[in-house]
Design a protein around this motif. Sequence first.
Motif, PDB file in Angstrom:
ATOM      1  N   GLU A  95       0.847  -1.212   0.000  1.00  0.00           N
ATOM      2  CA  GLU A  95       0.000   0.000   0.000  1.00  0.00           C
ATOM      3  C   GLU A  95       0.875   1.253   0.000  1.00  0.00           C
ATOM      4  OE1 GLU A  95      -3.111   0.443  -0.522  1.00  0.00           O
ATOM      5  OE2 GLU A  95      -3.310   2.549   0.064  1.00  0.00           O
ATOM      6  N   GLN A  96       1.987   1.163   0.714  1.00  0.00           N
ATOM      7  CA  GLN A  96       2.932   2.289   0.782  1.00  0.00           C
ATOM      8  C   GLN A  96       3.467   2.613  -0.622  1.00  0.00           C
ATOM      9  OE1 GLN A  96       6.230   1.595   3.654  1.00  0.00           O
ATOM     10  NE2 GLN A  96       7.525   2.166   1.943  1.00  0.00           N
ATOM     11  N   GLU A  97       3.668   1.574  -1.420  1.00  0.00           N
ATOM     12  CA  GLU A  97       4.229   1.763  -2.766  1.00  0.00           C
ATOM     13  C   GLU A  97       3.157   2.030  -3.820  1.00  0.00           C
ATOM     14  OE1 GLU A  97       7.342   2.106  -3.192  1.00  0.00           O
ATOM     15  OE2 GLU A  97       7.771   1.556  -1.110  1.00  0.00           O
ATOM     16  N   ARG A  98       1.901   1.802  -3.480  1.00  0.00           N
ATOM     17  CA  ARG A  98       0.838   1.939  -4.497  1.00  0.00           C
ATOM     18  C   ARG A  98       0.713   3.397  -4.939  1.00  0.00           C
ATOM     19  NH1 ARG A  98      -4.642   2.843  -4.670  1.00  0.00           N
ATOM     20  NH2 ARG A  98      -4.813   3.119  -2.419  1.00  0.00           N
ATOM     21  N   PRO A  99       0.864   3.653  -6.238  1.00  0.00           N
ATOM     22  CA  PRO A  99       0.763   5.048  -6.700  1.00  0.00           C
ATOM     23  C   PRO A  99      -0.596   5.628  -6.319  1.00  0.00           C
ATOM     24  CG  PRO A  99       1.528   3.603  -8.476  1.00  0.00           C
ATOM     25  CD  PRO A  99       1.107   2.703  -7.354  1.00  0.00           C
ATOM     26  N   GLY A 100      -0.560   6.830  -5.789  1.00  0.00           N
ATOM     27  CA  GLY A 100      -1.816   7.503  -5.442  1.00  0.00           C
ATOM     28  C   GLY A 100      -2.347   7.166  -4.069  1.00  0.00           C
ATOM     29  N   SER A 101      -1.660   6.273  -3.341  1.00  0.00           N
ATOM     30  CA  SER A 101      -2.171   5.929  -2.003  1.00  0.00           C
ATOM     31  C   SER A 101      -2.114   7.147  -1.085  1.00  0.00           C
ATOM     32  CB  SER A 101      -1.337   4.799  -1.383  1.00  0.00           C
ATOM     33  OG  SER A 101      -1.670   4.690  -0.009  1.00  0.00           O
ATOM     34  N   PHE A 116      -2.197   6.869   2.012  1.00  0.00           N
ATOM     35  CA  PHE A 116      -1.600   6.439   3.270  1.00  0.00           C
ATOM     36  C   PHE A 116      -0.106   6.158   3.150  1.00  0.00           C
ATOM     37  CE2 PHE A 116      -6.063   5.027   3.297  1.00  0.00           C
ATOM     38  CZ  PHE A 116      -6.507   5.835   4.329  1.00  0.00           C
ATOM     39  N   GLY A 117       0.426   6.274   1.919  1.00  0.00           N
ATOM     40  CA  GLY A 117       1.813   5.902   1.664  1.00  0.00           C
ATOM     41  C   GLY A 117       2.812   6.528   2.624  1.00  0.00           C
ATOM     42  N   GLU A 118       2.748   7.848   2.746  1.00  0.00           N
ATOM     43  CA  GLU A 118       3.722   8.555   3.594  1.00  0.00           C
ATOM     44  C   GLU A 118       3.567   8.180   5.062  1.00  0.00           C
ATOM     45  OE1 GLU A 118       6.445  10.479   2.915  1.00  0.00           O
ATOM     46  OE2 GLU A 118       5.988   9.624   0.955  1.00  0.00           O
ATOM     47  N   MET A 119       2.309   8.077   5.482  1.00  0.00           N
ATOM     48  CA  MET A 119       2.049   7.730   6.883  1.00  0.00           C
ATOM     49  C   MET A 119       2.610   6.322   7.179  1.00  0.00           C
ATOM     50  SD  MET A 119      -1.577   7.087   8.822  1.00  0.00           S
ATOM     51  CE  MET A 119      -1.940   5.573   7.963  1.00  0.00           C
ATOM     52  N   ILE A 120       2.324   5.367   6.296  1.00  0.00           N
ATOM     53  CA  ILE A 120       2.792   3.993   6.517  1.00  0.00           C
ATOM     54  C   ILE A 120       4.322   3.969   6.592  1.00  0.00           C
ATOM     55  CG2 ILE A 120       2.917   1.683   5.485  1.00  0.00           C
ATOM     56  CD1 ILE A 120       0.091   2.196   4.321  1.00  0.00           C
ATOM     57  N   LYS A 121       4.947   4.703   5.689  1.00  0.00           N
ATOM     58  CA  LYS A 121       6.413   4.746   5.645  1.00  0.00           C
ATOM     59  C   LYS A 121       6.976   5.171   7.013  1.00  0.00           C
ATOM     60  CE  LYS A 121       8.841   6.253   1.775  1.00  0.00           C
ATOM     61  NZ  LYS A 121       9.049   7.332   0.821  1.00  0.00           N
ATOM     62  N   ASP A 122       6.415   6.238   7.574  1.00  0.00           N
ATOM     63  CA  ASP A 122       6.879   6.745   8.880  1.00  0.00           C
ATOM     64  C   ASP A 122       6.664   5.722   9.987  1.00  0.00           C
ATOM     65  OD1 ASP A 122       7.653   9.093   7.836  1.00  0.00           O
ATOM     66  OD2 ASP A 122       5.967  10.282   8.592  1.00  0.00           O
ATOM     67  N   TYR A 123       5.497   5.136   9.999  1.00  0.00           N
ATOM     68  CA  TYR A 123       5.186   4.169  11.058  1.00  0.00           C
ATOM     69  C   TYR A 123       6.133   2.967  10.980  1.00  0.00           C
ATOM     70  CZ  TYR A 123       0.928   6.291  12.936  1.00  0.00           C
ATOM     71  OH  TYR A 123       0.034   7.127  13.571  1.00  0.00           O
TER      72      TYR A 123
END
Length: 322
Positions: free
Chosen positions: A160-166, A168-175
Amino acid sequence: MQRLLWRQASRPSASSSPSLSSLAGRFQRASYASSPFAARAAPTPSRLATRTARRSYSSEPPKGSSSSIKFWPFLVIIALGTGGYAMVVKQRAEMPAIDAPKKAGELGAPVKSTPTFSADDVTVVFVLGGPGAGKGTQCANLVKDYGFTHLSAGDLLRAEQERPGSQFGEMIKDYIKNGLIVPMEVTVQLLENAMVADLDKTGKGAIAGRKGKFLIDGFPRKLDQAHKFEDAVCPAKMVLFFDCSEKEMEARLLNRGKTSGRSDDNADSIRKRFRTFVETSMPVVDYFETQGKVVKVNAERSPVEVYKDTQKRLEGVLGKGF
Ligand code: ADP
Ligand code: C5P
Ligand code: MG
């Protein structure tokens, strides 16, 4: 079975994760609504004074009244307003911190009175253990021998972090980098989407006739995830817990980090992940233990030994031909 059909009819396509995008709006609404005074601004002394002042200007003062008669009502109102405001501030300070929601329906999520899947139709095994305990390794073995579908919560979050347009990508990355638990709505929705997609992959309507078998790896990692998943998606039949020392897990993770490319397989993130595991994830194991659902396997041994024991224990609970 009927429940399966009904749910499927109203379900959006899993691959495009539309329900996930609607979650973003829910988070915004939820953070606003979580302020206990969001709907009505607390009266401040200056606001009260301004309102009162406006009101008095709209009516003519009685002729010949003295200045002391004109001003004492304002002083009383200001004093009352200040006292009221002080009480509101005190009440707020004494309120307990608002914790993560524990049930479906909070945070603006639609209330689900029954889980999407019945435990009669779908076997869910939660696979838990510290980071690097060998969950993924053993799940791969179980898939080969028992036909489970393996869903790793961590893998789904990374995708999901890598899915274009997500959103939540940035949030997931930080977590993930900080070894923290991603808000459960995101992870539960990803898992549910993946389960639906798996059950439906043989074609339209096939979902109704399939008995699913899922290994849900690395989930639930926090009590709220456990409650939400069992209330809204499917109750679990058992929990496989791979027990391993931090020393051994650290060595495995640092070794895996040489090739995994993962942002969290480094000494700093590993330390944070261990802390989250002890403080947040072990209470989940304890919770399921009180329900007699946990099978604990010593994961400190070789992968082959761990697997032999896992098979024996799993069949002990689910039977040989489950
Ligand atoms: P987890 O999914 O629990 O984080 P993995 O299955 O990815 O753990 O295993 C972490 C690392 O340790 C991998 O590099 C894997 O090859 C290795 N590994 C797994 N099980 C064992 C074991 N029993 N003994 C030694 N190394 C193992
Ligand atoms: O299981 P895995 O080690 O792949 O998980 C990697 C990270 O994904 C966790 O450290 C955490 O940040 C996030 N995660 C989560 N909730 C889960 C599983 C994983 O937040 N249930
Ligand atoms: Mg893993």
